[in-house]
Design an enzyme around this catalytic site. Sequence first.
Site, PDB file in Angstrom:
ATOM      1  N   ASP A  64      75.150 129.830  -0.954  1.00 35.60           N
ATOM      2  CA  ASP A  64      75.821 131.122  -0.840  1.00 35.60           C
ATOM      3  C   ASP A  64      76.743 131.126   0.376  1.00 35.60           C
ATOM      4  OD1 ASP A  64      76.502 133.688  -1.475  1.00 35.60           O
ATOM      5  OD2 ASP A  64      74.566 134.582  -1.019  1.00 35.60           O
TER       6      ASP A  64
ATOM      7  N   HIS B 286      84.846 126.857  -2.222  1.00 35.68           N
ATOM      8  CA  HIS B 286      84.047 126.134  -3.207  1.00 35.68           C
ATOM      9  C   HIS B 286      84.222 124.611  -3.061  1.00 35.68           C
ATOM     10  CE1 HIS B 286      82.864 129.832  -4.997  1.00 35.68           C
ATOM     11  NE2 HIS B 286      84.070 130.143  -5.443  1.00 35.68           N
TER      12      HIS B 286
ATOM     13  N   LEU C  99      66.556 110.024  -4.714  1.00 30.24           N
ATOM     14  CA  LEU C  99      66.439 111.476  -4.765  1.00 30.24           C
ATOM     15  C   LEU C  99      66.548 111.975  -6.199  1.00 30.24           C
ATOM     16  CD1 LEU C  99      66.399 114.171  -3.031  1.00 30.24           C
ATOM     17  CD2 LEU C  99      68.893 114.158  -3.326  1.00 30.24           C
TER      18      LEU C  99
END
Length: 237
Positions: A17, A34, A128
């Site tokens: 956010d 973004h 990961l």
Amino acid sequence: MEDSEMNVPNHVAIILDGNGRWAKKRHLPRKAGHVAGSKTVEQICEDAYNLGIRYLTVYAFSTENWKRPQDEVDALMRLLRQYLKDCIKRSTKNNMCVRVIGDITPLSDDMKESIRQLEEATKDNTGLHFQVALNYGSRDEMLRGMKRMYQDIKDGTLPEEELKEDTFSKYLDTKGIPDPDLLIRTSGEERLSNFLLWQLAYTEFYFTDVLWPDFNKEELQKAIAYYNGRDRRFGAV
């Protein structure tokens, strides 16, 4: 606290956010925020793995994000399209296993094909485990799961006596993924925004005012330090 002394959470979920506010502070268009945010995702994946985190799930695009201005949605789709394509090469290099959660049916055919290729190319990687929530909403996820479960009961492949929590979890997008130990939300907001509502039942929450493009390894370590300070007990006192 040194990294070696920290109890590192196995699974961290992050609500990304603050991209728009980051851009506004710099008098830049929202799409610049973004773009900066996507670069932060790349770095945090590397930092998380180096710190010992095994699973990382990020909220990239929600079912509610379609309500944003069309030019912003279009810019986000272009960015996500390019990110998915680049992610195959990056994941191969970093031995990262990538999975997209959410309802991808409204996405363009080329994006759906990129997702298929990405998941297939990385499924056997042992580094990961990186989950990207794309067109994701937790209520939508649970409804889709319940419909599939109901159909299996109707078809006779799932006995009604098997209706248990563990059974329902297997019908969610996160099937086979452990529930998050720690949720991080950036930019000062303190709500879940329809993210992993079922999976976050016993998760520790960490909220920070840092905007997502400014989030870094040091901020991630602060979140882990907070997690270490919590008394992890399940259920009511």
